[in-house]
Enzyme design. Structure first.
Site, PDB file in Angstrom:
ATOM      1  N   CYS A 246      -3.827   6.515   1.450  1.00  0.00           N
ATOM      2  CA  CYS A 246      -2.858   7.239   2.281  1.00  0.00           C
ATOM      3  C   CYS A 246      -3.293   8.644   2.706  1.00  0.00           C
ATOM      4  CB  CYS A 246      -1.472   7.264   1.663  1.00  0.00           C
ATOM      5  SG  CYS A 246      -1.338   6.796  -0.037  1.00  0.00           S
TER       6      CYS A 246
ATOM      7  N   ARG B 226      -9.477   3.030  -9.458  1.00  0.00           N
ATOM      8  CA  ARG B 226      -8.392   3.440 -10.341  1.00  0.00           C
ATOM      9  C   ARG B 226      -8.833   3.200 -11.770  1.00  0.00           C
ATOM     10  NH1 ARG B 226      -3.110   0.891  -7.230  1.00  0.00           N
ATOM     11  NH2 ARG B 226      -3.566   1.878  -5.224  1.00  0.00           N
TER      12      ARG B 226
ATOM     13  N   GLN C 100      -8.305  -2.727  -0.797  1.00  0.00           N
ATOM     14  CA  GLN C 100      -6.959  -3.013  -0.322  1.00  0.00           C
ATOM     15  C   GLN C 100      -6.989  -3.318   1.165  1.00  0.00           C
ATOM     16  OE1 GLN C 100      -5.071   0.749  -1.492  1.00  0.00           O
ATOM     17  NE2 GLN C 100      -3.672  -0.479  -2.710  1.00  0.00           N
TER      18      GLN C 100
ATOM     19  N   ASP D 110      -5.110  -2.352   3.444  1.00  0.00           N
ATOM     20  CA  ASP D 110      -4.081  -1.325   3.507  1.00  0.00           C
ATOM     21  C   ASP D 110      -3.755  -0.966   4.950  1.00  0.00           C
ATOM     22  OD1 ASP D 110      -2.351   0.473   2.427  1.00  0.00           O
ATOM     23  OD2 ASP D 110      -3.878   1.845   1.646  1.00  0.00           O
TER      24      ASP D 110
ATOM     25  N   HIS E  57      -1.060   2.061   7.156  1.00  0.00           N
ATOM     26  CA  HIS E  57       0.035   3.020   7.180  1.00  0.00           C
ATOM     27  C   HIS E  57       0.633   3.031   8.564  1.00  0.00           C
ATOM     28  CE1 HIS E  57      -2.133   4.171   3.563  1.00  0.00           C
ATOM     29  NE2 HIS E  57      -0.922   4.455   3.111  1.00  0.00           N
TER      30      HIS E  57
ATOM     31  N   LYS F 104       9.973   0.429  -2.715  1.00  0.00           N
ATOM     32  CA  LYS F 104       9.104  -0.573  -2.098  1.00  0.00           C
ATOM     33  C   LYS F 104       9.664  -1.980  -2.222  1.00  0.00           C
ATOM     34  CE  LYS F 104       6.449  -0.932  -6.343  1.00  0.00           C
ATOM     35  NZ  LYS F 104       5.187  -1.266  -6.941  1.00  0.00           N
TER      36      LYS F 104
ATOM     37  N   HIS G 198       3.851   2.345   4.005  1.00  0.00           N
ATOM     38  CA  HIS G 198       2.594   1.825   3.449  1.00  0.00           C
ATOM     39  C   HIS G 198       2.782   0.322   3.356  1.00  0.00           C
ATOM     40  CE1 HIS G 198       1.788   5.814   1.289  1.00  0.00           C
ATOM     41  NE2 HIS G 198       3.047   5.907   1.636  1.00  0.00           N
TER      42      HIS G 198
END
Length: 637
Positions: A336, A365, A383, A385, A387, A466, A512
């Site tokens: 992000c 992580r 990911q 991912d 946004h 979420k 997200h």
RNA sequence: GCUGAUGUAGCUCAGCUGGUAGAGCAACGCAUUCGUAAUGCGUAGGUCGGGGGUUCGAAUCCCUUCAUCAGCACCA
């Protein structure tokens, strides 16, 4: 005084008030008398010893009733505790709790001596003995004082703690079987002799009351069924699940590997990479159809950025750091902040929104060593991912579109999934009203669409609530894959803005979202979902050409080349082995198509086709087979 | 991170109470030229996860460390 009992078939029967359920059961015939386990009185589960004082609907729970399983398992848990107490000493074993869980039960005990897998057999044998002794299992309701006194005498500190924490007005009951007694709400089967099919599965540590600050107890896992065949069936299913384990298949099919040099960080072998690439390609196609733009951001950014985003405060225990030239860097655990910087790169107009930035973002992580588990829980993963930067009035529509996208993609894989709505966690940032607004927005989209979902209180991200999409793996563990997270915090932190209709600065909202979640985990889940038999579009090798003997090697190679030039991942097995051997091997590798070529095929320009799951389907011209395969690939079947 | 278990050839595993490592499959070589789930014979392959210790001698016993597994805790 007499009371009326209504049976499930609607029949009414009269009894003296105060009659026990057991007697009611006995009046219904010898089968019910002999096999009845408990009863539902006005929908509430009770023991056979329960007495009826007023009119009620009564249903006797029989071994095949849906409620029976829970009774067997709960009673088996007590049986386990009793056996351990006998073997290791009544006062040397402190009892924790022994609840029923999805596939069985467990009992937490505090015993000095560590229990091993070998001890399980010993405990099971003692359990069998108690079953043979056939003790009646009797319920007694006791006062709080009596309960405290009894468990003090028995030196059961954990039970005392439980009693003290029960609400004042709670009804306390003790269940007794022979020399054993346990604090328990019940109900139970009427006697230990009813337990015919149980097995202790494993033993592992578990913190008392689920708190890592507390002492670790030993947890015995077990399962129980109404009958032996059902138990055997369950065990067979577990073995079946083990065969699907992605770690095993990943090794066999050479999909990926793990090295001691990088714990929790997968290496992709060529086969696994093919699957990943196909997944990415499919995703890119979907992104294009849904008006996303793909970007890429650095793996490592200055620590300052993470302080600004709140990750340093809320997430730094899970982050990897590096310092070069006295500048502190952090490896990104999320994408992000990078996307925020891209949004801020220039002035944005309200006309541009929603802006949808997607990235196949590799994140790191630091997970606890004990949390790592194959591809399912790793320390670096990619990911899918994105946004979405939206105006407040676009939130709900955009969330709806995202749900559609996820649903559409999951359907391709034939996944069942469950949706959870997670709300504000304890460790979080931002104002109460914003959270409420965000939670309501998510909830209302779900409610409006009539999608069933489970509320997961306090499990949201630190920056927002979420919607999660959960998929189950082969051994029924549930994994979060897709996610849609609403975020009012990042736009604040990064002071994002766009120019609105009246030429004023306005703050966008960020959504997200991920579909696969972690591509790595998704590969693991797919491996188990398909048990290694990937649909042809994902299959690393889509077709293997098998010459009957060396003589046809040249034709086999030609065939392979033709398929390859059509974009099919084809191989030819030219080894000096018999046909049966090569077929067996290709079959074990779960190759979707085998093309067998020999004298007749070479002459006619054909191939004999063997389809995975179907076997020999006959002879086809090469163009025909090729078209068949391309069609399967296109349809993703 | 915690509790417990495991780590031996590329893979799956055997190796009793300490006496110096073995099988099947795979690999490689030779023979075989084969029609829908395993052709035969032969060859090579391991500092027994790493480090330290006990012992005349350690895969085996002890300590330590790493990794993996089951579960717990964690999972933004």
């Amino acid at each position: 005084m007499s009371i009326h009992i209504r049976l499930p078939d609607g029949a009414l029967k009269s009894f003296e008030a105060g009659i026990s359920v057991r007697e009611v059961a006995a009046s219904l015939g010898s089968g019910v008398k002999k096999n009845g386990l408990a009863a539902k009185v006005d929908g509430v589960l009770v023991d056979l010893s329960h007495r009826l004082h007023r009119d009620a609907d009564v249903e006797i729970v029989m071994p095949d009733s849906p409620e029976a399983l829970g009774l067997y398992r709960h009673s088996a848990a007590h049986l386990t505790a009793q056996a351990i107490k006998r073997l290791y000493g009544g006062k040397a074993v402190k009892l924790g709790i022994g609840p029923v869980i999805e596939d069985g039960f467990y009992y937490d005990v505090d015993v000095e001596q560590p229990l091993s897998a070998d001890d399980l057999g010993k405990i099971e044998r003692e359990m069998e003995r108690i079953v043979a002794e056939n003790w009646p299992i009797e319920r007694r309701e006791v006062s709080r004082e009596e309960a405290l006194r009894r468990f003090e005498e028995a030196e059961e500190p954990l039970k005392l703690e439980l009693i003290r924490d029960l609400p004042e007005d709670a009804v306390l009951s003790i269940y007794e079987q022979g020399e054993f007694a346990d604090l328990c709400r019940g109900p139970h089967v009427p006697s230990t002799g009813r337990l015919r099919a149980f097995k202790l599965m494993s033993v592992a540590g578990a913190y008392w009351r689920g708190d890592s600050n507390n002492k670790m107890l030993q947890r015995l896992y077990g399962t129980a069924f109404a009958s032996k065949p059902e138990l055997d069936d369950h065990i067979a299913r577990l073995e079946e699940a083990k065969k699907r384990d992605h770690r095993k298949i990943g090794k066999e099919q050479e999909l990926f590997l793990f090295s001691e040099e990088a714990p929790g960080m997968p290496f992709y072998l060529p086969n696994g990479m093919t699957i990943r690439n196909e997944l990415e390609q499919f995703s890119r196609q979907m992104l294009a159809e849904h008006d996303y733009e793909e970007v890429r951001t650095p793996f490592m950014m200055n620590r300052r950025l993470w302080e600004e985003s709140g990750h340093w405060e809320h997430y730094h225990e899970n982050m990897y750091f590096s310092e070069v030239d006295d500048v502190p860097f952090a490896l990104k655990p999320m994408n992000c902040p990078g996307h925020m910087l891209i949004f801020k790169n220039r002035i944005r107009s309200y006309r541009e929104l929603p802006i949808r930035l997607a990235e196949f973002g590799q994140v790191h992580r630091h997970e606890y060593s004990g949390a790592l588990s194959g591809m399912m829980r790793v320390r670096t993963f990619c990911q899918d991912d994105a946004h979405l930067f939206v105006r407040p009035d676009q939130i709900e529509e955009e969330i709806g579109r995202t749900i559609d996208l996820i649903d559409r993609m999951y359907k391709v894989f034939g996944f069942e999934y469950k949706i959870e709505l997670s709300t504000r966690p304890e460790q979080s940032m931002g104002a109460e009203e914003l959270w409420e607004q965000a939670e309501n927005a998510l909830r209302s989209v779900l409610v409006e669409r009539g999608v069933p979902f489970r509320l997961n209180e306090g499990d949201g991200a630190f920056y927002g609530p979420k919607i999660d999409f959960h998929i189950r793996d082969a051994i029924k563990r549930s994994w979060q894959c897709g996610t849609i997270q609403l975020d009012f915090q990042m736009p604040e932190k990064f002071e994002l803005s766009y120019v609105d209709e009246s030429n004023r600065k306005a703050r966008p909202v960020v959504i997200h979202r991920a579909v696969y979640g972690s591509i790595d985990r998704f590969v693991g889940i797919l491996t188990e979902h398909y048990a290694g038999a990937f649909p042809i579009w994902l299959s690393p090798v889509q077709a293997t050409v098998l010459p009957v003997s060396d003589k046809f090697a040249e034709y086999a190679v030609r065939t392979k080349k033709q398929l390859r030039s059509a974009g099919i991942r084809a191989d030819a097995d030219l080894r000096d082995e018999k046909l049966g051997y090569k077929i067996r091997e290709a079959q074990l590798r779960k190759t979707p198509y085998m093309l067998i070529v020999g004298e007749q095929e070479e002459k006619a320009g054909t191939a004999s086709v063997r389809k995975r799951g179907e076997g020999d389907v006959g002879r086809y011209g090469l163009d025909e087979v090729q078209a068949m395969m391309l069609e399967d690939i296109r349809l993703k079947v």
